[in-house]
Design a protein around this motif. Sequence first.
Motif, PDB file in Angstrom:
ATOM      1  N   CYS A   1     -91.893   0.710  10.163  1.00  0.00           N
ATOM      2  CA  CYS A   1     -92.768   1.610  10.949  1.00  0.00           C
ATOM      3  C   CYS A   1     -93.117   2.873  10.159  1.00  0.00           C
ATOM      4  O   CYS A   1     -94.240   3.370  10.222  1.00  0.00           O
ATOM      5  CB  CYS A   1     -92.079   2.019  12.238  1.00  0.00           C
ATOM      6  SG  CYS A   1     -91.636   0.635  13.296  1.00  0.00           S
TER       7      CYS A   1
ATOM      8  N   HIS B   1     -93.114  -6.526  15.552  1.00  0.00           N
ATOM      9  CA  HIS B   1     -94.241  -7.259  16.161  1.00  0.00           C
ATOM     10  C   HIS B   1     -94.956  -8.145  15.140  1.00  0.00           C
ATOM     11  O   HIS B   1     -95.395  -9.243  15.453  1.00  0.00           O
ATOM     12  CB  HIS B   1     -95.220  -6.274  16.804  1.00  0.00           C
ATOM     13  CG  HIS B   1     -94.530  -5.309  17.709  1.00  0.00           C
ATOM     14  ND1 HIS B   1     -93.776  -5.740  18.774  1.00  0.00           N
ATOM     15  CD2 HIS B   1     -94.425  -3.955  17.696  1.00  0.00           C
ATOM     16  CE1 HIS B   1     -93.252  -4.678  19.381  1.00  0.00           C
ATOM     17  NE2 HIS B   1     -93.622  -3.589  18.740  1.00  0.00           N
TER      18      HIS B   1
ATOM     19  N   HIS C   1     -87.546   0.627  12.590  1.00  0.00           N
ATOM     20  CA  HIS C   1     -87.968   1.993  12.897  1.00  0.00           C
ATOM     21  C   HIS C   1     -87.282   3.019  12.007  1.00  0.00           C
ATOM     22  O   HIS C   1     -87.877   3.949  11.504  1.00  0.00           O
ATOM     23  CB  HIS C   1     -87.661   2.318  14.358  1.00  0.00           C
ATOM     24  CG  HIS C   1     -88.698   1.786  15.310  1.00  0.00           C
ATOM     25  ND1 HIS C   1     -88.997   0.459  15.417  1.00  0.00           N
ATOM     26  CD2 HIS C   1     -89.507   2.423  16.195  1.00  0.00           C
ATOM     27  CE1 HIS C   1     -89.946   0.303  16.336  1.00  0.00           C
ATOM     28  NE2 HIS C   1     -90.275   1.473  16.819  1.00  0.00           N
TER      29      HIS C   1
ATOM     30  N   HIS D   1     -95.227  -2.048  22.126  1.00  0.00           N
ATOM     31  CA  HIS D   1     -96.259  -2.867  21.483  1.00  0.00           C
ATOM     32  C   HIS D   1     -95.922  -4.357  21.433  1.00  0.00           C
ATOM     33  O   HIS D   1     -96.575  -5.130  20.715  1.00  0.00           O
ATOM     34  CB  HIS D   1     -96.608  -2.307  20.099  1.00  0.00           C
ATOM     35  CG  HIS D   1     -97.325  -0.994  20.226  1.00  0.00           C
ATOM     36  ND1 HIS D   1     -96.687   0.203  20.043  1.00  0.00           N
ATOM     37  CD2 HIS D   1     -98.587  -0.701  20.608  1.00  0.00           C
ATOM     38  CE1 HIS D   1     -97.550   1.193  20.289  1.00  0.00           C
ATOM     39  NE2 HIS D   1     -98.702   0.661  20.635  1.00  0.00           N
TER      40      HIS D   1
ATOM     41  N   ARG E   1     -96.397  13.807  16.877  1.00  0.00           N
ATOM     42  CA  ARG E   1     -95.733  12.540  16.558  1.00  0.00           C
ATOM     43  C   ARG E   1     -95.600  12.321  15.053  1.00  0.00           C
ATOM     44  O   ARG E   1     -94.670  11.688  14.569  1.00  0.00           O
ATOM     45  CB  ARG E   1     -96.504  11.387  17.211  1.00  0.00           C
ATOM     46  CG  ARG E   1     -95.888  10.008  16.993  1.00  0.00           C
ATOM     47  CD  ARG E   1     -96.676   8.972  17.782  1.00  0.00           C
ATOM     48  NE  ARG E   1     -96.436   7.631  17.298  1.00  0.00           N
ATOM     49  CZ  ARG E   1     -95.638   6.734  17.876  1.00  0.00           C
ATOM     50  NH1 ARG E   1     -95.015   7.037  18.974  1.00  0.00           N
ATOM     51  NH2 ARG E   1     -95.487   5.535  17.359  1.00  0.00           N
TER      52      ARG E   1
ATOM     53  N   ASN F   1    -101.578   3.294  16.027  1.00  0.00           N
ATOM     54  CA  ASN F   1    -102.049   3.168  17.406  1.00  0.00           C
ATOM     55  C   ASN F   1    -101.895   4.439  18.232  1.00  0.00           C
ATOM     56  O   ASN F   1    -102.376   4.517  19.352  1.00  0.00           O
ATOM     57  CB  ASN F   1    -101.343   1.994  18.096  1.00  0.00           C
ATOM     58  CG  ASN F   1     -99.844   2.016  17.840  1.00  0.00           C
ATOM     59  OD1 ASN F   1     -99.227   3.080  17.892  1.00  0.00           O
ATOM     60  ND2 ASN F   1     -99.268   0.869  17.552  1.00  0.00           N
TER      61      ASN F   1
ATOM     62  N   CYS G   1     -97.641  -1.584  13.238  1.00  0.00           N
ATOM     63  CA  CYS G   1     -97.757  -2.906  13.868  1.00  0.00           C
ATOM     64  C   CYS G   1     -99.184  -3.230  14.279  1.00  0.00           C
ATOM     65  O   CYS G   1     -99.491  -4.367  14.607  1.00  0.00           O
ATOM     66  CB  CYS G   1     -96.804  -3.008  15.054  1.00  0.00           C
ATOM     67  SG  CYS G   1     -97.027  -1.714  16.286  1.00  0.00           S
TER      68      CYS G   1
ATOM     69  N   CYS H   1     -95.570   5.992  11.070  1.00  0.00           N
ATOM     70  CA  CYS H   1     -96.079   5.834  12.443  1.00  0.00           C
ATOM     71  C   CYS H   1     -95.153   6.504  13.442  1.00  0.00           C
ATOM     72  O   CYS H   1     -95.594   7.009  14.467  1.00  0.00           O
ATOM     73  CB  CYS H   1     -96.245   4.358  12.762  1.00  0.00           C
ATOM     74  SG  CYS H   1     -96.786   4.070  14.434  1.00  0.00           S
ATOM     75  N   ILE H   2     -93.858   6.507  13.131  1.00  0.00           N
ATOM     76  CA  ILE H   2     -92.914   7.120  14.072  1.00  0.00           C
ATOM     77  C   ILE H   2     -92.335   8.414  13.470  1.00  0.00           C
ATOM     78  O   ILE H   2     -91.268   8.890  13.831  1.00  0.00           O
ATOM     79  CB  ILE H   2     -91.864   6.072  14.544  1.00  0.00           C
ATOM     80  CG1 ILE H   2     -91.016   6.584  15.701  1.00  0.00           C
ATOM     81  CG2 ILE H   2     -91.017   5.535  13.423  1.00  0.00           C
ATOM     82  CD1 ILE H   2     -91.811   6.956  16.912  1.00  0.00           C
TER      83      ILE H   2
END
Length: 645
Positions: free
Chosen positions: A357, A101, A65, A121, A384, A378, A297, A360-361
């Motif tokens: 990640c 994942h 992350h 996830h 975010r 996702n 992921c 995404c994060i």
Amino acid sequence: MGLNIAQKLIKSHLVSGEMIPGQEISIKIDQTLTQDATGTMAYLQFEAMGIDRVKTELSLSYIDHNTLQSGFENADDHKYIQTVCKKHGVYFSKPGNGICHQVHLERFGVPGKSLVGSDSHTPTCGGIGMLAIGVGGLDVAVAMGGGAFYLNMPSVVKVNLTGKLRPMVSAKDVILKLLEILSVKGGVGKIIEYSGEGVKTLTVPERATITNMGAELGATTSVFPSDEMTYEFLKAQGREKDYAPLCADPDAEYEEVVEINLSELSPLAACPHSPDNVVPVSSLSGKQIDQVCIGSCTNSSYTDMMKVAAILRGRTVAENVSLVIAPGSRQVLTMLAENGALADIVASGARVVECACGPCIGMGQSPKSKGVSLRTFNRNFEGRSGTKDGQVYLVSPETAAVSAVTGVFSDPMTLANEVDVSVKMPEKFEINDNMIIPPAKEGEEVEVVRGPNIKPFPLNTELPETLEKRAVLKVGDNITTDHIMPAGAKILPYRSNIPYLSQFCFAVCDESFPERAKEWNGGFIIGGSNYGQGSSREHAALVPLYLGIKAVITKSFARIHKANLINSGILPLTFKNEEDYDKIELGDTLKLENIKSLIENGGEVILINETKGVSIPLVSDFSERQRKLLSAGGLLNYTSKSVNK
Ligand code: MIC
Ligand code: SF4
């Protein structure tokens, strides 16, 4: 009566309780995983339990992350995690090896086994017939210590797949369709089980995309059968010995059935700011875009990347678009490098970033103000991406890649005759586990390194007989853990520093909340339905705990967050009559009388709104065990209390 797959998996791991939907059960956990953003807390809690070595069959710790390392904070966390894992028997996947994942699916997941992970996830491994559940860090710590995992027995939904996806229609479109049908709260308390003739047409990476995003339905987990396709995948990973077949009995029963004909699906997109805000891509055709991100992921497998490479080959990313690609694992990246696909990707003008990640994060690649960003991820929750007014759309790799070259929202079906995206599953994946560090044989000799960023976590106190506090925050429906405790590049490095994090609690909804909570000496939070959806981060409970929140009163809760609140000793209560939500305003003084005895012994909980002079009935549906945890002030207090007895 025959059993479905979910029931078989639970039955073979059942420790206590009866398999009746809604009743509390506990299950034995074979494997655990953590990632770095939740891992520091999980290992601090594991250490606090005083157990020398993990008692699972396999425990893994991934760093994926927080890999920017823009200050000492990330690096301190990583060193702590690496050393604490070495000491206590946990395998450690170094930063750069890939997203937890994706790597777990490739290298460690085993059909028929159970897995809990401190990341929502974790159900990705349901794609190979595992019972894989996302939980809070403390629940992972307990599982590492050999304790059972407690949950309410879910009901099982069968998703009957028929037909076959057309070229340029993707597994992502299957799960987006299901989100359109069921919504982000449609899966709460349920396991989503895939079955039907259509299953055979889906490869393991496609199945994993679907089970991954079952998290967005709020489902406990999602699962596919383990069949020949699973065998081929494991064999190609050099792990055929891990294969075990798993399917539902012919007379298995389900609480609900949803039909999806794969042949009828078209490319879909989830519009801002919710994964269930789904429309056909064709309805957005021609809309100007600014950024495209491929990875996460959900969609970062070898086959996804090969489809993207096929679309980008010989084409150029549009002038107005920044295309960022993060392959999901080093295995994927190595294979793309070896077969030349990486050269096609780079030649198109794409920016390739680390296998992590990343965007995404919100770790970099935030879109410009009001920027339209197409992402194969996702979650598209507000803020975010790191840009508060960024407009994030969730799409398939095919839609993302085609749109990146046209520069506008484009239905990939329009290119179906020009580009062949029928990627074959490789017979042999590139196997190299040299970024996985095994634990020490003799843990005693390992020194755990704790940098200054590692701060102690807050502990609650025993529940008092009466609670009187003000409504310190009132929010609406579908509040996500990204609202409660945002992530992103500025905040994520402080996941092991709760006092620092507290300044950002609910910043997306109300920047004055942390100050007010301190001034008012904590309080109660009032929320709408599906409160706490999204991530498994227990920081969304620990930070409110630090700020003195004693109860959260809502129309309904998401599963993992409710469990995290209970583990922290914060009361998660719901309105008996949803309309009563309107009877509370910010600042009202609220009272819960005799709450300790009511929690311990059951009985109707009444909330007195002293400001308005009204009494509001609440629901406190807790198991025996949860009542004990809440009364003691959380799981750790309860455990030390029981040990001291
Ligand atoms: C996410 O996708 O929100 C995360 C970051 O992976 C979280 C975990 C976290 O907050 O650390 C999740 O999904 O559980
Ligand atoms: Fe990482 Fe995004 Fe997946 Fe969460 S959803 S594990 S942040 S890639």
